[in-house]
Design an enzyme around this catalytic site. Structure first.
Site, PDB file in Angstrom:
ATOM      1  CG  ASP A 110      -7.058  71.282  56.348  1.00  0.00           C
ATOM      2  OD1 ASP A 110      -7.652  71.009  55.289  1.00  0.00           O
ATOM      3  OD2 ASP A 110      -7.420  72.185  57.125  1.00  0.00           O
ATOM      4  CG  ASP A 113       0.338  69.840  48.129  1.00  0.00           C
ATOM      5  OD1 ASP A 113       1.253  70.427  47.522  1.00  0.00           O
ATOM      6  OD2 ASP A 113      -0.683  69.398  47.555  1.00  0.00           O
ATOM      7  CG  LEU A 114      -6.004  70.951  51.028  1.00  0.00           C
ATOM      8  CD1 LEU A 114      -6.403  70.652  49.596  1.00  0.00           C
ATOM      9  CD2 LEU A 114      -6.844  70.116  51.996  1.00  0.00           C
ATOM     10  CB  ILE A 140      -1.375  68.978  60.318  1.00  0.00           C
ATOM     11  CG1 ILE A 140      -0.081  69.076  59.503  1.00  0.00           C
ATOM     12  CG2 ILE A 140      -1.775  70.355  60.848  1.00  0.00           C
ATOM     13  CD1 ILE A 140      -0.212  69.912  58.260  1.00  0.00           C
ATOM     14  N   PRO A 141      -2.556  68.220  63.511  1.00  0.00           N
ATOM     15  CG  PRO A 141      -2.170  69.258  65.550  1.00  0.00           C
ATOM     16  CD  PRO A 141      -1.475  68.804  64.306  1.00  0.00           C
ATOM     17  N   GLY A 329      29.148  62.540  70.107  1.00  0.00           N
ATOM     18  CA  GLY A 329      27.923  63.280  69.823  1.00  0.00           C
ATOM     19  C   GLY A 329      27.954  63.923  68.458  1.00  0.00           C
ATOM     20  CG  ASP A 441      18.988  75.635  70.258  1.00  0.00           C
ATOM     21  OD1 ASP A 441      17.771  75.338  70.232  1.00  0.00           O
ATOM     22  OD2 ASP A 441      19.855  74.937  69.718  1.00  0.00           O
TER      23      ASP A 441
END
Length: 620
Positions: A110, A113-114, A140-141, A329, A441
Site C-alpha cells: 500500500d 496514492d493507492l 508506510i508500515p 538556527g 509544539d
C-alpha cells in the site's frame, strides 16, 4: 515605541484576532453521500469496509443499497465503471472544515496514492493523507492505521434551502457540468452556484452535488439555530470595522500623550529588568506590577511591559547585517541569529510579516509569563520584518544534543534534570496562569539547554490559550508529527493533555536519543514512532530486556535501569490514547522529582493528586 510602529503592531494584533478565523465550521450534519466510482476489483463488502462509520457498519450492505436502488440490485455484484452513493457522517473537523475521518488498515504494497485513488476512489487526496498521518509516504508500515479524510457539505442557505443532503463527487475525465446535471436531474446553474470556483471539465477535484435520500427525494436544508451565516458575517464585520476606526482614533491619541510623557521618564524605567526574569524562581503574570516599555502596554490583549523595543538599525549592526556567520538556527517561522545587544548575549529570530500570528502569539505569551524554565524574551522590533529578541542559551537545544553527530552524550542524571526542568515550565503555563496556555509544539528541538545543562522550554509561536474551566477547544492542525496525540491529529481537540502526550514522547527521546519517528526494520524500511516502540518493549515478558535495547548506546552501562524503567512508565502514562487517563503536568513534576531525588520531600498539594502515578515510580 513611535506611533507608526505602535499602529503596525496593533493592526497585526487585530489581524490575528479577527481575520484569521475565516472558513470555520460550528457543526456538521447527520449524513452526507460519497460518490464511489466502482472498478472491477471492488466489491460491495470492500466498500462497506473502507467506508465504515456509525452509519455504515462493517459488511453492512443494506444501508448502502437503500441509497442506490436503481444501480445496486444484488449484494454479490456491482456494475463496474458506475458510481454508487455511500452515506457517511458529515462532521466539523477541528473547527476548520466539514468532513469525516475514516480509518484504513494498511497491507503489504500500500501507498498513499493507492489508498486515495483506488481504495477511496479519489474521495480523498494524497495531500490530505500526508497531512493527517505521520508516516513517511515512501515507507508506510504494514497494519498501520491510516486516517482517511473525506470532505463534505451540508448545503448553503444563501443559495437554496431546498437542498440539505449533498454528494461529495470526485470529478473524472469524462465528466462535464451538463452530464452531471442531467444525471442528477438538476439545473446546471444551481450546481455551479454550489461550486462557484469549480472547473467541471478539468477531470479532477471534488464538487458537491445535491443528493437524494433513500426514498429518492431531495432533502431540504433544515434551518439551524442562530443568525444565518451571511447575516452574521455582515453584522460582525460592520461592528469590527466601526470598532476598528474608534479604537485607532483612541489609540493614536493615547500614543501622542505617551510620547510627550516618555521624554519625562528616566531611561532606566524603559529598559528591560533582567533581575526580574533571568534568575528568580518567583513567577510573574499579567497582574504583576512594573514599568511599561514605551506605550505598547496599552494594547488590549497584548502586553510588552517587560520587553524592549529595538530599532532595525540596532539589530542589523549587532548581527553584521544578518550575516551567515551570525546565523545559529532555522525554524519553521524564520532564521535565528546570534548578537550581543546592550551588553547581553541574545538570539534574534527574524520572521516574515506573513508570520504575524505566530509573532504576536509568542510576544503575548512571553511578556505575560516569566519562569526560570521558560526562555526569556528581551525585546522585539516591527520595522521591515518581525523580530523577537531572546536571551541566548549556550548549548543549543535538546534535539541537537540527543541526535547530533559529534556531541558528547548527556549523562543520565542530566537527562532526568532536563526532563524535570521542562516539566516545571509546562506546569507553570498549564496551571499557574490565567488564561491557561497550551504550547502545542512540545518537542526536543524546543527545549533549550543552558551552560549548566538545565532545560528551558522555548518557541511559543503556536501556543493556544483557553479560559479556566474550559477543558477543550477545537482548532486547526499545527505542530510536529510524532508528537501529536490521536484526539488532536484526528479531530483537532486541544487541551493541556496534548502537551502531556508530546512530553511523553520527549521522555522516550531522552531514553533512546532517537527521533520521534524513525525508520526501522530488517528487510523492508518502514517508519515507526517511539510510542509504538515503547509499547512493544513494555508489553514484553521481561520489559527490562526490551528497554535495554532501546537505551541510548552512547550511555554504555552508565545508567540505572530502574530509573530508565520508571521514566519509560511515566512516558507510557503520558502517551495514553485517552487524554483523560494522562497525568497532569503537576503530577509529572512530582514523579520526576521523585525520580531525580528519591529522598526529596514533595508538597502535599502535589502528592495527593496522582498517588497511583507516584507509587508507580517509587516501586517496581
Amino acid at each position: 515605541m513611535n506611533l507608526k510602529n505602535g499602529l503596525l503592531l496593533f493592526i497585526l494584533f487585530l489581524d490575528c484576532v479577527f481575520f484569521k478565523v475565516e472558513s470555520k465550521c460550528v457543526k456538521g450534519c447527520d449524513v452526507a453521500l460519497a460518490s464511489y466510482y466502482i472498478i472491477p476489483s471492488i466489491q460491495l463488502r470492500n466498500i462497506s469496509n473502507f467506508m465504515q462509520s456509525k452509519i455504515v457498519l462493517t459488511n453492512s450492505f443494506d444501508v448502502i443499497m437503500s441509497y442506490n436502488r436503481d444501480v445496486v440490485f444484488d449484494k454479490s455484484g456491482l456494475i463496474s465503471y458506475t458510481r454508487i452513493n455511500v452515506p457517511f457522517p458529515c462532521e466539523c473537523i477541528g473547527g476548520e472544515f466539514l468532513g469525516h475521518v475514516f480509518e484504513y488498515t494498511t497491507k503489504e504494497g500500500d501507498d498513499y496514492d493507492l489508498i486515495a485513488n483506488t481504495y477511496y476512489a479519489s474521495l480523498t487526496t494524497v495531500e490530505l493523507l500526508k497531512k493527517f498521518n505521520s508516516y513517511d509516504p515512501n515507507h508506510i508500515p504494514v497494519k498501520a492505521k491510516i486516517n482517511v479524510t473525506v470532505i463534505c457539505s451540508c448545503g448553503n442557505s444563501q443559495i437554496s434551502k431546498d437542498y440539505g443532503l449533498f454528494v461529495t463527487y470526485p470529478l473524472r475525465s469524462d465528466d462535464t457540468l451538463a452530464k452531471i446535471a442531467t444525471k442528477a436531474g438538476l439545473d446546471e446553474g444551481l450546481i455551479q452556484n454550489f461550486n462557484q470556483d469549480a472547473n467541471f471539465s478539468i477531470g479532477s477535484g471534488i464538487v458537491f452535488i445535491p443528493g437524494r435520500d433513500q426514498n429518492g427525494h431531495f432533502f431540504p436544508l433544515y434551518s439551524r439555530t442562530g443568525i444565518a451565516k451571511g447575516s452574521a458575517v455582515g453584522i460582525a464585520m460592520a461592528g469590527i470595522f466601526g470598532l476598528l476606526l474608534f479604537v485607532i482614533y483612541i489609540y493614536a491619541k493615547y500614543f501622542q500623550k505617551k510620547e510627550e510623557e516618555k521624554t519625562k521618564l528616566p531611561q532606566t524605567s524603559r529598559a528591560f529588568s533582567t533581575q526580574d526574569a533571568s534568575g528568580s524562581a518567583e513567577y510573574e503574570t499579567s497582574g504583576s506590577s512594573g514599568h511599561a516599555t514605551g506605550s505598547a502596554a496599552g494594547l488590549t490583549g497584548i502586553m510588552v511591559a517587560k520587553s524592549t523595543e529595538f530599532t532595525y538599525q540596532e539589530l542589523a549592526k549587532a548581527t553584521n547585517n544578518f550575516s551567515l556567520d551570525n546565523k545559529i538556527g532555522q525554524g519553521g517561522f524564520g532564521a535565528v541569529y546570534y548578537a550581543e545587544l546592550r551588553g547581553e548575549k541574545t538570539a534574534i529570530k527574524k520572521m516574515d510579516v506573513q508570520a504575524s500570528s505566530e509573532f504576536l502569539c509568542e510576544l503575548k505569551v512571553l511578556t505575560h509569563v516569566h519562569h526560570l524554565n521558560l526562555v526569556r524574551l528581551i525585546g522585539y522590533c516591527v520595522e521591515g520584518s518581525l523580530f523577537l529578541v531572546y536571551e541566548h542559551i549556550d548549548n543549543g537545544n535538546l534535539g541537537q544534543y540527543l541526535h547530533g553527530i559529534g556531541t558528547e552524550p548527556l549523562p543520565w542524571s542530566s537527562r532526568v534534570q532536563i526532563a524535570l526542568d521542562s516539566a516545571r515550565g509546562l506546569e507553570y503555563i498549564h496551571e499557574h496562569t490565567v488564561p491557561v496556555y497550551i504550547h502545542r509544539d512540545v518537542k526536543s528541538a524546543n527545549i533549550l539547554i543552558d551552560k549548566n545543562l538545565r532545560g528551558k522550554v522555548a518557541d511559543f509561536g503556536l501556543t493556544k490559550l483557553i479560559e479556566v474551566g474550559n477543558s477543550t477547544l477545537h482548532t486547526r492542525l499545527v505542530g510536529t508529527f510524532g508528537y501529536m496525540p490521536p484526539e488532536y491529529a484526528q479531530y483537532g481537540d486541544v487541551s493541556p493533555k496534548i502537551d502531556v502526550y508530546a512530553f511523553g514522547v520527549v521522555l522516550y527521546e531522552l531514553i533512546t536519543a532517537k527521533n520521534a519517528v524513525l525508520k526501522t526494520g530488517e528487510s523492508v524500511a518502514e517508519s515507526k514512532g517511539l510510542v509504538q516502540l515503547f509499547e512493544e518493549a513494555l508489553h514484553r515478558m521481561d520489559p527490562l530486556e526490551g528497554l535495554r535495547k532501546l537505551v541510548d548506546p552512547r550511555l554504555k552501562e552508565n545508567y540505572p535501569i530502574d530509573s530508565v524503567l520508571k521514566m519509560a512508565q511515566l512516558g507510557r502514562a503520558c502517551t495514553r490514547d485517552n487524554p483523560l487517563l494522562r497525568p497532569s503536568m503537576r503530577s509529572i513534576v512530582v514523579a520526576l522529582m521523585t525520580l531525580s531525588s528519591p529522598t526529596e520531600d514533595c508538597d502535599d498539594d502535589s502528592s495527593y493528586e496522582n498517588q497511583s502515578l507516584i507509587n508507580l515510580l517509587s516501586t517496581r
